[in-house]
Write a protein that holds these residues in place. Structure first.
Motif, PDB file in Angstrom:
ATOM      1  N   ARG A 434      -4.972 -28.896  11.204  1.00 27.36           N
ATOM      2  CA  ARG A 434      -5.376 -27.643  11.857  1.00 27.36           C
ATOM      3  C   ARG A 434      -6.855 -27.240  10.955  1.00 27.36           C
ATOM      4  N   PRO A 438      -6.196 -21.541  17.097  1.00 26.86           N
ATOM      5  CA  PRO A 438      -5.203 -22.107  17.624  1.00 26.86           C
ATOM      6  C   PRO A 438      -5.044 -23.565  17.713  1.00 26.86           C
ATOM      7  N   VAL A 439      -3.892 -24.448  17.510  1.00 29.98           N
ATOM      8  CA  VAL A 439      -4.107 -25.626  17.276  1.00 29.98           C
ATOM      9  C   VAL A 439      -3.656 -26.066  18.740  1.00 29.98           C
ATOM     10  N   GLN A 440      -4.484 -27.364  18.894  1.00 36.11           N
ATOM     11  CA  GLN A 440      -4.297 -28.039  20.465  1.00 36.11           C
ATOM     12  C   GLN A 440      -4.080 -29.437  20.127  1.00 36.11           C
ATOM     13  N   ARG A 444      -0.599 -30.033  18.037  1.00 35.97           N
ATOM     14  CA  ARG A 444       0.225 -29.099  18.561  1.00 35.97           C
ATOM     15  C   ARG A 444       1.823 -29.525  18.974  1.00 35.97           C
ATOM     16  N   LEU A 474       1.071 -22.952  14.437  1.00 31.48           N
ATOM     17  CA  LEU A 474       0.165 -23.146  15.486  1.00 31.48           C
ATOM     18  C   LEU A 474      -1.060 -22.426  15.879  1.00 31.48           C
ATOM     19  N   ASP A 476      -0.820 -19.251  16.851  1.00 35.60           N
ATOM     20  CA  ASP A 476      -0.651 -18.357  17.972  1.00 35.60           C
ATOM     21  C   ASP A 476      -0.255 -17.158  17.398  1.00 35.60           C
TER      22      ASP A 476
END
Length: 892
Positions: A434, A438-440, A444, A474, A476
């Motif tokens: 990261r 937000p992590v993708q 993720r 994450l 979020d």
């Protein structure tokens, strides 16, 4: 000779140390060129701890190590390489620095001045993690015994040397804060005489046996910027990021541009002067932002004038999970190639025998735990024993960041710590990457997987706590639109968390489970998957094609200073998978024969069954040629190795808490087995001979595959011929360069059949290595850009061979290797192969630019010719006419 080195086509990896310096390496350059290497690849060259045998404990990145020749020695080496048209790659350590000894002046200034030091921001110190009387201090676990006991025995004392005061224990000198030195110097005559200094020291250095006489010194030590304690306290007390769990290797804040510039200043000079043509970056997973670091490194190279149309060659030490790619934003040629070890293992292990090996291992040791379960158990162990301070620090820092949020401020350090430990244990990859927001994508999914695993690890942990920490990782939480300083603080915590997952995994897997899960020890390798017992050959082809597409210049390695065993030891042990019933019989015989050599320790026999099972494998893998011969060096090596193995296993003893009685019993066991008149040796020799022959075939196969597959082969020092080294420090033994030079000379005109007959001297491996490396150097386009086409093997023995073709700009190379030949007649050459043949896959035979296998082929190593039949197939009895491997170039 050309002065400009070629592109990186192959590397010879060398360990520099006071016993083998720049000039000694320079003397070997003609020999390495004759073998065909294009680059030398050296361990770190900047000043480490005095006497370091590896150089990864750099204390001064501004100074080339004087113990290996200093900057002038480096210049001589560089000149020698250029004279021979070769280049130099350096191993560089950005993640951490050594702080043991007097050479790290930055660290010593921090000890003296604390947070006020101009160098304090270089190191990754969590200053608020240890505060007394409102003043942050550095935890210093440097003492061999408890602080108070050493103090009252007079083993901590005040000294006056080189015109100043310092704190001493043994040969170690610790700096004092300037205010303390001023206080000690007050009222001393100028210049101070010896009598006045002795009187001042006497005020503080008490009398052993009179505890109160040390009170003044105790108060003085208590005012310093460091908290002095015994070394075992490091696991639970250090308030700085460490390399893995080593207290004397402190993390560096490389994400700070000022720190980057300071640490890389001398390296920039060396690149600007053309002394360095590429880098290997050590432990990149420890860095806060690897992608940013690699971009800065390329910018540095460009500013130094070393970057042309292509990026400056940089390789990263990164352990990849199966099918895990390098992050797409990294500017790198590729990894250092540990994943290739696992790809070879999948090919050379007989997967049909997994059930048999499960039964053999369980029957001998009583262990029925699978690899994944063992890893999870050992992650929890190392988190408790080695990273307790880490999880406590992470919990404390997260709680402080979320206390401004009334919804979550009630979480306690204990709750958060439990969730953090479970999440650290749940990761199946070394780390995620990261960078913000937000992590993708894959990262993720890895965090979500770790959270699911964490929920199953300990049902006592409140699921909501795990989900909360998961959401922090994450990105979020905090939600978009949250108060920016709060969001930035929580994001910074997540980046810190990422720096520790790799260390936890490495200590639990490589440095623990690889010594406790010993079903087939040849699979227990860095980057390996011991739970996977063989793969379909198609997986090897798929991996090669993927590398050609994504990282055609990535490294391929089979032995390094970090591997758990050399490539030739591993080849033997992988071949063991082919003969489970013989292995079972050997074990039963040896166990009965050696039962009397064990010692009862605490009501149990030492070594235990798992340690004994592993030791027999290591003896088979590492025994010298002729197999089964025992001598003083072999006994010392195996004694030291068993001590390390049982300590790393952390079952009956450990490095942190040594069980000396257990270790002594292991010593006696090895001594009994390898004594010159040992009945075990007589029974061991036939088994060792049997496995050594099989290992020879697998070793030659992996040489051919490594040197011809897409990528850049890296050969560890001495591995151009047989090398039967175990894990470090065994793999850092002196290389016999004179013997290798004589071997190269004696094989120059040797007939192929003679080389096979005398295979024990390693000449056959050297000749194969030399032939392929020279061809690589002469045909760079074929190896760097040539396509990759798997061959179809047909006939009765089809499953026992693998092959492929490389093609580029009219050049063609055909590679054929045997596999799983334990039940073939010896040697597995010529008519043994019957009707088995190789042909191009139909889709490839008709592909644009492909000529199939049509025409004649000549072996690079033996010079023998083989022709394709009228049916378009190449008979393996022709390809393997005299040697059990074939690397052939198309004749024009």
């Amino acid at each position: 000779m050309p002065s400009t080195p070629p592109p990186v086509l192959s590397t010879y990896r060398v360990q520099l140390h006071p016993g083998f310096d720049f000039d000694q390496l320079a003397a070997q350059v003609p020999r390495l060129l004759a073998l065909g290497f294009t680059h030398c690849y050296c361990s770190p060259i900047f000043r480490p701890t005095s006497g370091s045998q590896h150089g990864y404990d750099v204390c001064d990145p501004e100074l080339v190590n004087p113990e290996i020749g200093g900057e002038e020695g480096l210049r001589r080496l560089s000149a020698r390489l250029r004279e021979h048209g070769m280049g130099l790659l350096l191993d560089f350590v950005p993640n951490h620095m050594g702080i043991d000894g007097p050479h790290n002046r930055w660290w010593r200034d921090v000890l003296a001045r604390g947070r006020g030091s101009e160098f304090a921001d270089i190191f990754d110190i969590h200053w608020n993690g240890l505060a007394e009387a409102g003043e942050a201090r550095v935890f210093a676990p440097l003492l061999p015994d408890h602080y108070g006991m050493m103090l009252e025995r007079g083993e901590l004392r005040l000294v006056h040397e080189n015109g100043s005061f310092a704190l001493a224990h043994g040969p170690v000198r610790l700096p004092l804060r300037p205010e303390t030195i001023a206080e000690l110097s007050q009222d001393l005559p100028e210049p101070p005489d010896e009598a006045a200094i002795a009187e001042r020291l006497a005020r503080y250095n008490g009398n052993p046996g009179v505890p109160a006489s040390f009170d003044e010194l105790d108060r003085l030590i208590g005012r310093q910027h460091y908290h002095l304690t015994r070394w075992q306290a490091g696991a639970h007390g250090t308030n700085y990021r460490r390399f893995f769990a080593i207290d004397t290797l402190i993390g560096v804040r490389m994400e700070d541009p000022r720190v980057f510039e300071k640490v890389h200043a001398k390296l920039r000079e060396l690149i600007r002067e053309g002394l360095v043509q590429g880098l290997r970056i050590d432990h990149i997973d420890g860095l806060r932002d690897p992608e940013d670091y690699l971009a800065r490194l390329q910018a540095l190279a460009a500013e130094a004038g070393a970057r042309g149309d292509d990026a400056f060659p940089v390789y990263v030490e990164k352990i990849l999970a199966p099918d895990e790619p390098l992050p797409p934003g990294w500017i790198t040629e590729g990894s250092t190639g540990y994943e290739f070890v696992d790809q070879l293992a999948g090919l050379l292990v007989d997967g049909r025998q997994e059930t048999a090996f499960d039964a053999i291992y369980a029957d001998f040791t009583g262990r029925r735990e699978d690899f994944e379960t063992a890893v999870l158990r050992n992650k929890r162990l190392v988190l408790e024993e080695m990273f307790a301070n880490t999880t406590a620090m992470l919990a404390r820092q997260l709680r402080r960041r979320i206390r401004v949020d009334r919804r979550w401020r009630d979480f306690t350090d204990i709750e958060l710590g439990s969730a953090i430990r479970a999440l650290l244990a749940g990761f199946r990859v070394y780390r995620t990457y990261r960078r913000g927001g937000p992590v993708q994508g894959r990262d993720r999914e890895e965090i979500l997987h770790a959270a699911r695993a964490a929920l199953a690890i300990d049902p006592r942990i409140e699921p909501g706590t795990i989900r909360f920490v998961r959401d922090v990782l994450l990105g979020d939480y905090p939600e978009p639109g949250a108060f920016p300083p709060h969001r930035e603080a929580v994001e910074a915590w997540a980046l810190t968390f990422q720096q520790y997952t790799g260390a936890v995994t490495a200590k639990a897997v490589e440095d623990t489970t690889y010594y406790t899960y010993n079903r087939l020890a040849g699979l227990n390798e860095v980057g390996g998957e011991p739970g996977v017992f063989g793969r379909d050959p198609a997986a090897f082809h798929e991996a090669n094609r993927a590398r050609l597409a994504a990282a055609p210049r990535g490294m391929l390695t089979t032995s390094t200073h970090d591997t758990k065993m050399s490539e030739d030891v591993r080849a033997r042990l992988l071949a063991l998978s082919e003969i489970p019933w013989e292995w079972r019989a050997w074990l039963e015989d040896w166990r009965a024969l050696n039962a009397s050599a064990k010692t009862e320790v605490g009501g149990r026999l030492a070594p235990d069954a798992d340690e004994e099972y592993r030791l027999y494998q290591m003896l088979l893998g590492a025994c010298p040629l002729p197999p089964g011969s025992a001598d003083g060096p072999m006994m010392r090596r195996m004694t030291e190795h068993l001590r390390k193995a049982v300590s790393e296993a952390k079952v009956n003893t450990s490095i942190l808490h040594p069980n000396e009685a257990w270790l002594a019993a292991c010593d006696r066991f090895v001594a009994a087995l390898l004594a010159p008149d040992s009945p075990f040796l007589a029974r061991f020799r036939p088994a060792a001979e049997r496995l050594a022959r099989l290992g020879m075939i697998s070793s030659l196969a992996q040489v051919a595959l490594k040197l011809a597959s897409p990528g850049v082969p890296d050969v560890y020092q001495g591995n151009e011929a047989w090398d039967f080294s175990l894990v470090d420090p065994d793999n850092r033994r002196p290389v016999e360069h004179e013997r290798l030079a004589a071997l190269a000379e004696s094989t120059r005109d040797a007939a192929p059949a003679d080389l096979l007959a005398r295979w024990r001297d390693g000449g056959i491996k050297l000749v194969l290595t030399r032939a392929l490396l020279r061809h690589r150097r002469e045909h760079p386009g074929l190896y760097l850009r040539g396509n990759y086409r798997p061959l179809r093997i047909e006939g009765a023995l089809a499953e026992h061979a693998l092959g492929f073709v490389r093609e580029h700009d009219g050049e063609r190379l055909l590679v054929l290797v045997p596999r799983l030949v334990a039940h073939f007649p010896w040697p597995p050459v010529g008519a043994v192969w019957g009707d088995t043949a190789a042909r191009a896959e139909e889709a490839d035979a008709g592909a644009e630019g492909s000529r199939g296998l049509a025409g004649g082929w000549r072996d690079l190593a033996t010079g023998l010719c083989a022709r394709v039949g009228d049916d378009g197939a190449l008979p393996l009895r022709a390809a393997f006419a005299e040697w059990p491997v074939a690397v052939l170039r198309a004749e024009t």
